[in-house]
Design a protein around this motif. Structure first.
Motif, PDB file in Angstrom:
ATOM      1  N   VAL A  24       0.994  -1.141   0.049  1.00 57.34           N
ATOM      2  CA  VAL A  24      -0.043   0.100   0.199  1.00 57.34           C
ATOM      3  C   VAL A  24       0.886   1.467   0.139  1.00 57.34           C
ATOM      4  CG1 VAL A  24      -1.651   1.258   1.350  1.00 57.34           C
ATOM      5  CG2 VAL A  24      -1.998  -1.207   1.246  1.00 57.34           C
ATOM      6  N   SER A  25       2.019   1.152   0.845  1.00 58.48           N
ATOM      7  CA  SER A  25       2.624   2.439   1.137  1.00 58.48           C
ATOM      8  C   SER A  25       3.638   2.618  -0.187  1.00 58.48           C
ATOM      9  CB  SER A  25       3.441   2.494   2.261  1.00 58.48           C
ATOM     10  OG  SER A  25       4.514   1.373   2.275  1.00 58.48           O
ATOM     11  N   ASN A  26       4.348   1.484  -0.561  1.00 56.99           N
ATOM     12  CA  ASN A  26       5.436   1.718  -1.733  1.00 56.99           C
ATOM     13  C   ASN A  26       4.977   1.624  -2.966  1.00 56.99           C
ATOM     14  OD1 ASN A  26       6.658   1.692   0.823  1.00 56.99           O
ATOM     15  ND2 ASN A  26       8.306   0.420   0.195  1.00 56.99           N
ATOM     16  N   VAL A  27       4.227   0.480  -3.340  1.00 54.62           N
ATOM     17  CA  VAL A  27       3.686   0.284  -4.888  1.00 54.62           C
ATOM     18  C   VAL A  27       2.419   1.075  -5.341  1.00 54.62           C
ATOM     19  CG1 VAL A  27       3.125  -1.825  -6.189  1.00 54.62           C
ATOM     20  CG2 VAL A  27       4.725  -2.055  -4.440  1.00 54.62           C
ATOM     21  N   TYR A  28       1.367   1.190  -4.330  1.00 52.92           N
ATOM     22  CA  TYR A  28       0.295   1.710  -4.968  1.00 52.92           C
ATOM     23  C   TYR A  28       0.340   3.086  -5.260  1.00 52.92           C
ATOM     24  CZ  TYR A  28      -4.665   3.079  -4.942  1.00 52.92           C
ATOM     25  OH  TYR A  28      -5.849   3.561  -5.414  1.00 52.92           O
TER      26      TYR A  28
END
Length: 662
Positions: free
Chosen positions: A607-611
């Motif tokens: 959620v924090s890095n990819v999205y």
């Protein structure tokens, strides 16, 4: 016999990270800010950009910013030390205190956008509805809240940096906010969102690696071996108030009391934090609710997983030669100061791991520092200077005072953290006590946005009565339990719990009673009179088009649904039935528990890095890169096509009419 842990890293490492890396981030963010001005026309000299990022932040970046807001050093250090002290239930309660509050903020965010589409801060709403006296009262509440949150974070981070590098604590306290002040000065809230993403990206990778590293360390070896080690430790010394004295039980009085205290206190510290309101105003209409909900649900895993792994591992490692202070146990002072995490890092990861955790603590601290600087500077510029010193302040003057606010905040907060340190107040005391100060503002603030019946007198009197009752119960309970009113006694769990609950609940009946005694009905249309700060080239575009209004009404119900769901699930249906079960975890149950925690942590990583990158981030990055190379710079008219909820010129007249009906 060692009486004090030898720092695993030289002082040069501390200065290199705090000063060197801080300078690199400052220069990098200045470059990014200028590149975005050139390619995306994000002008940080516009108040709308500096304070609310043009109200255009997407879902992914909003979610990453929310997660970053709960990656502060106090959470990493505090969840670890309290799990060491009380057991496995602590991480669940700490995670619940984060997720429930943030998901409730999704409701606040969308409702604030619906009722006051041009607002910049919470305090604007208070001033518009209740007048100057209430406005000044809320300024005091919000400033005190931001100062206590910021100083507690800085104090805990400074202590950890000192334990890892031997760097003098005054140097770490004063130098850590320095680089943050520079890039916040130049970049404003947009820089805060960008650095939140960069910092969270690095932090989550390190945390996912580190938690696995702890479990697989030779002194532990596996989840099953960790379980065996905890059971052996519990046979030697039990935890008072826990079922059968075990760390591996959800029936823990200490965790229950802390959980209630921390959930309620977080509602106070978040709702009274103008920085969270600004992030809500900054999010695009379509991103506010999903961004906050996604970030809130994902933020649960960090204190749960990291706190559980590190806190329990410390109990086992403390009895091995790998622990830096072996053969003695940690003192209460070391535990309360947040040294559980640094000591475990030294034991399992050596110098390389210590560098990684040093980076994590530094980045976690600077992310929060930037948000707090923007929040405090907005109060200084908008709500003090622009309201009481120069009521006709121009955009340039407000920006100048915002810059001044950033500088003043970095100096004042560092000085306050230093005063706390030398006055004997540590991170744990601030963590427990902050709710006594800020909780009385929660219900009056929520009523400002949700209940038209709260009167001016009720809004002013209820938080004052609440804080008087809160302090009376806090100090009285401290004296009843410990026979004195001191830093030690007022930092106890029960005095803080009773004081926080009192401060939280008392304003509710006081406000309702005063409001019903002389009923009034506030006209929500008054919030529509809050205007954007105009700069050269601005057009009076309405942000309350019929499409947007209908969309926000729909999303308000989704936000309410997720707020109820997370409070019910994370704070009630999960920990409370397990508290009543009176069970000690079996090895199989504990193994499954830890596997789920690891999976949850990796979900947060995605959620924090990819999205954020998939959610339009890659397009903006590519545009900036092409634009700074002389190609691909876009004009104001070449942006992406607005969503169906975006305002159109032909809707402006209908929008104003629809806005009046809201």
């Amino acid at each position: 016999m060692s009486t004090q842990a030898v720092p695993p890293l030289p002082q040069s490492a501390g200065y290199g990270v705090v000063v060197g890396l801080g300078a690199v981030f400052a220069l990098g963010m200045i470059w990014v800010t200028r590149a975005m001005k050139k390619t995306l026309h994000e002008d940080n000299h516009s108040t709308e950009t500096f304070m609310v990022a043009n109200r255009s932040v997407g879902t992914g970046l909003t979610a990453a910013a929310v997660i970053s807001s709960w990656l502060y050093s106090t959470a990493l250090l505090g969840a670890s030390l309290l799990t060491y002290r009380y057991g496995v239930a602590l991480g669940v309660w700490w995670g619940a205190s984060a997720s429930t509050t943030v998901c409730f903020l999704s409701l606040i965010s969308i409702e604030a956008k619906r009722r006051a589409p041009h607002a910049h801060t919470l305090l604007e709403l208070v001033k518009k509805r209740y007048g100057a006296v209430a406005h000044v009262l809320w300024i005091v509440f919000c400033l005190v809240n931001n100062m206590l949150v910021f100083s507690s974070m800085l104090l805990g981070a400074g202590t950890a940096v000192t334990s890892l590098t031997g760097m003098h604590i005054l140097a770490s306290i004063y130098l850590m906010p320095l680089g943050v002040a520079i890039y916040t000065y130049f970049g404003g809230l947009r820089a805060t969102f960008l650095t939140d993403f960069v910092h969270t990206f690095v932090i989550m990778i390190i945390l996912c690696w580190f938690t696995i590293k702890v479990i697989t360390a030779p002194e532990i070896g596996s989840i099953g071996a960790l379980y065996d080690g905890i059971m052996a430790r519990d046979r030697e010394s039990s935890v008072a108030g826990n079922w059968q004295g075990s760390h591996l039980t959800m029936r823990s009085d200490g965790c229950l009391y802390f959980g209630i205290l921390h959930v309620i206190s977080n509602f106070g510290s978040v709702i009274m934090d103008t920085g969270f309101w600004q992030k809500g105003f900054s999010a695009d209409v379509a991103a506010a609710v999903p961004g906050y909900v996604l970030g809130g649900v994902a933020s649960f895993s960090v204190p749960w997983t990291v706190g559980t792994v590190v806190g329990l591992a410390a109990l086992v490692l403390e009895q091995t030669p790998a622990f830096p202070i072996y053969p003695r146990m940690m003192t209460e002072t070391e535990i309360s100061s947040g040294l559980v995490l640094p000591y475990v890092t030294q034991a399992v990861a050596g110098q390389a791991g210590c560098v990684a955790i040093l980076l994590t603590i530094f980045m976690a601290s600077t992310s929060i520092a930037s948000a707090q600087m923007i929040a405090t500077s907005s109060i200084i510029s908008f709500d003090i200077y622009g309201t009481y010193i120069n009521m006709n302040a121009s955009n340039q003057q407000l920006i100048r005072w915002s810059h001044l606010g950033v500088i003043l905040t970095s100096i004042v907060i560092s000085t306050l953290a230093t005063a706390f340190h030398y006055g004997g107040v540590d991170m744990s005391w601030l963590l427990y006590a902050i709710g006594n100060v800020v909780n009385p503002g929660v219900f009056p603030t929520c009523f400002t946005l949700f209940w038209k019946g709260q009167t001016r007198m009720a809004a002013i009197a209820s938080p004052i009565v609440g804080i008087i009752c809160s302090f009376s119960v806090w100090f009285g309970t401290a004296y009843a339990y410990y026979g004195e009113v001191s830093i030690t006694s007022t930092g106890g769990t029960m005095p803080c719990l009773f004081g926080c609950v009192t401060g939280f609940l008392v304003p509710l009946p006081v406000s309702v009673a005063i409001s019903l005694a002389q009923p009034e009905s506030f006209d929500w249309n008054i919030f529509q009179k809050i205007k954007r700060v105009q700069t050269n080239g601005d057009t009076n575009v309405s942000w309350s088009s019929p499409e947007r209004v209908q969309y926000m009404k729909k999303m308000r119900w989704w936000a309410a649904f997720w707020s109820v769901l997370t409070i019910t699930g994370h704070a009630l249906l999960w920990p409370l039935p397990m508290y009543g079960a009176k069970m000690v975890f079996s090895k199989n149950f504990f193994t499954a528990w830890m596997v789920v925690a690891f999976v949850y942590l990796w979900f947060t990583l995605i959620v924090s890095n990819v999205y954020p990158i998939l959610d339009g981030g890659y397009r903006q990055i590519w545009t900036v890169v092409r634009g700074t190379g002389g190609k691909g710079a876009i004009t104001p008219n070449s942006r992406e096509t607005p969503s169906p909820e975006s305002p159109s010129p032909k809707d402006q007249k209908e929008a104003e009419t629809e806005g009046q009906a809201v």
